[in-house]
Structure formats: structure tokens, C-alpha cells
Write an enzyme that holds these catalytic residues in place. Sequence first.
Site, PDB file in Angstrom:
ATOM      1  N   ALA A 101       5.952  -4.402  -4.237  1.00 22.41           N
ATOM      2  CA  ALA A 101       6.644  -4.301  -5.520  1.00 22.41           C
ATOM      3  C   ALA A 101       7.471  -5.548  -5.754  1.00 22.41           C
ATOM      4  O   ALA A 101       8.011  -6.140  -4.828  1.00 22.41           O
ATOM      5  CB  ALA A 101       7.551  -3.075  -5.551  1.00 22.41           C
ATOM      6  N   ASP A 102       7.543  -5.940  -7.017  1.00 24.21           N
ATOM      7  CA  ASP A 102       8.441  -7.021  -7.410  1.00 24.21           C
ATOM      8  C   ASP A 102       9.731  -6.479  -8.012  1.00 24.21           C
ATOM      9  O   ASP A 102      10.758  -7.143  -7.990  1.00 24.21           O
ATOM     10  CB  ASP A 102       7.739  -7.944  -8.408  1.00 24.21           C
ATOM     11  N   ARG A 103       9.652  -5.263  -8.554  1.00 24.62           N
ATOM     12  CA  ARG A 103      10.860  -4.591  -9.047  1.00 24.62           C
ATOM     13  C   ARG A 103      10.567  -3.102  -9.182  1.00 24.62           C
ATOM     14  O   ARG A 103       9.543  -2.712  -9.745  1.00 24.62           O
ATOM     15  CB  ARG A 103      11.298  -5.170 -10.400  1.00 24.62           C
TER      16      ARG A 103
END
Length: 380
Positions: free
Chosen positions: A255-257
Site C-alpha cells: 500500500a502507498d496509503r
Amino acid sequence: MVLEAIRYNGGKLSIIDQLQLPFVEHYFDITTSEGGWQAIKRMQVRGAPAIAIVAALSLAAELQALATHNKLPSSAEDVGAYIIEKLDYLVSSRPTAVNLSDAARKLKTIVSAASQRNGSTALEVANAYIHAAEAMQAKDLEDNMNIGKHGAEWILANALSPAQNKATVLTHCNTGSLATSGYGTALGVVRSLKSNDTLRYAYCTETRPYNQGSRLTAFELVHDNIPATLITDSMAAALLSKAGENAVNAIIVGADRVAANGDTANKIGTYGLAVLARYHGVKFLVAAPLTTIDLATESGNSIVIEERPSSEVTTIKGSQEDNVTGDTKLGTVRIAAEGINVWNPAFDVTPSILIDGIVTEKGVAEKGKDGRFHLDELFD
């Protein structure tokens, strides 16, 4: 031998150039925050945790060099202001990955406290920053090991049939040593399964258009002798339709965010895999450290999605051996018609309803009886 994407020791920082992988393993030095910004923007380093660590350490290397040559700003306040300005600059390199802004916020707090302490010197403020940045790298590696452990245990307990004792998993993009300080998040789960002899097989997607799966994840899987097969993104549905011994038990992505409600921004193609997983009854997990969870972002609707250049879709990079010298040459070729319009979002957002669990260093967060994630409880 452990694969190191980030090498840091005594104020000296070097990283592997991921643009040249898997064809050439080349490390280059980063000595300034400007060098860190460029490496992140050009995607010579990528992966949300690694971006944050390289940004923090690039400024640490710069401050170390300034201190060595007696070129730091003269006062504690001036050094503090200098560091905060540089951190704001570094955050602008890639806006979607929350780890970078989270690291900058924490480092700003440390620097502000150090610069406002009575009698504090410029060198003390710089050293406070350097030590904090180094500690972040060490903690990221520790967190990755814990994520791998928790994720592997959850898959074995929740994704296998009673007759199975080994898991087959699919992963997307690159979430391993090349995307973190080491070991990895989603790929760390795969590594943990392998180390416990509970991994039957791993699949990785090509991850168009930037091919992080075929270039980077495949490179790591081969490096670690993990039994694995590469597929193109469009083959995922056919793979998930397989039953019996060859069936995929779980999809594990990074995940990036992660928004407060569990909506997750990750590499483009993640959302499609989550939809396929739900249709085929395959568990879908997100692996991310707590630094990736953004409680200030209520849902995925508020996440800004970075759009990348059209050339990433219309061209492709490869290697060719020089017939005379035997050297490896990198080249770029066009694969799309001239003049075609291109839409190239770097990420998509997977709704939390499609996610079975979010693997963190503290454990695996699951939905409550109300069908919602309560990620704020992880920070108690």
C-alpha cells in the site's frame, strides 16, 4: 546474501538504481537532499517505505557533510529552519505515498524540539535529525519482519483448506527489499512463509506499465530461490479460476496509503485483483506498516492519485547484449501507435469492502461486527 536496496553507514548513502534492474545491478551515491528528491522523482527508488527512508537519509547525508566541513548554519534555529525547508521539498517528490509525509512530520517535531532547547547548538540539532533518520531505517526493517510473521500466520489460519498445510499466493507490484529498508511488506509475508516451509508457490504479476513485478519482484524471487512464476496482469482471472492443489489461497499486496476506513491506494491494477479475489473466494490482504495508515484521510475519495508520463505506456525498456563486447546495453523501444492519447494513473484505490485484512507490525486488522475497519485502535 541479503539483497540491499539501501546502503547507509556513517553518513554515506548509496542506493541501487532500480531503473536498471534486473539487467544491471548498479549502486550510486546520494549526498544531498536534492539528489534524494531526483532519485525518488525518477523512480530510481520506489515503494512507499523506501521512498521515506531514502528521503530522510539523503538529508542526513547532506547534514553530515555540512557538519564535517563546518558549513552548517550558525545557530540552532537556523539549522532547524533549514532542515524543515528541505523536508518540505522532499515531500513534494511523490505526493501519494503517505510514509514520506509521515516521516517528515515526525522528523520536524524532533528538529523543532532540539532547536528550541535552551543552549542547543547547530551541531546538536543536526545530530538529532541524523540519529532520528537512522532510527527510522532500523525500525522499518524490524516492522517488515513483524509484518511478514503476522501475515504468514493469518494466511495459514484463514486461507487454507483443512487438507492444506502450505499456501499458494499471488502478489502485485514490488513490495520487497527493493521497496523498503529490507525484507519487505507483502513480499515479506511470502519470505516468511518460505522460511517456515509453509509456502507452496508464489505468483507475481508483470505490473504494467512500469513492470515492477517482472523487473523487480521476479528479480527478488529468483535472488531468494523462492518457487515462483511470473504472469501478465491480464492472466490473473484465469489463474484464480484454477481449483484444487494449484489454487491460489491468497492475494497479498502492499500500500502507498491506507485511509482511516481501510480504503487502500496501491499500484494500478490492485483494485482489479481485489474484485477478482472476491468473485473467486480468494482472501485479499494488504500489508503495510502503521506509517502507511493515514487516519487524517477519511476515505479513498480524498486520496490524490499521481498521474505518470504517457511514455511509460507507449514505450518499454529492455536489455541487449553487444555482439562485439558482450556488454549489456539498455534500450527503449516504442510499442504503441504514434499520436494515441494515454491515461496513466500510477495508483488506484481498492474499497475496504474488498479487503479481508490489513497486515501491520502489530498484527492483522480485520473488520469489526459492523463490517468496518477500526484502524484507529492500532495506534492505542
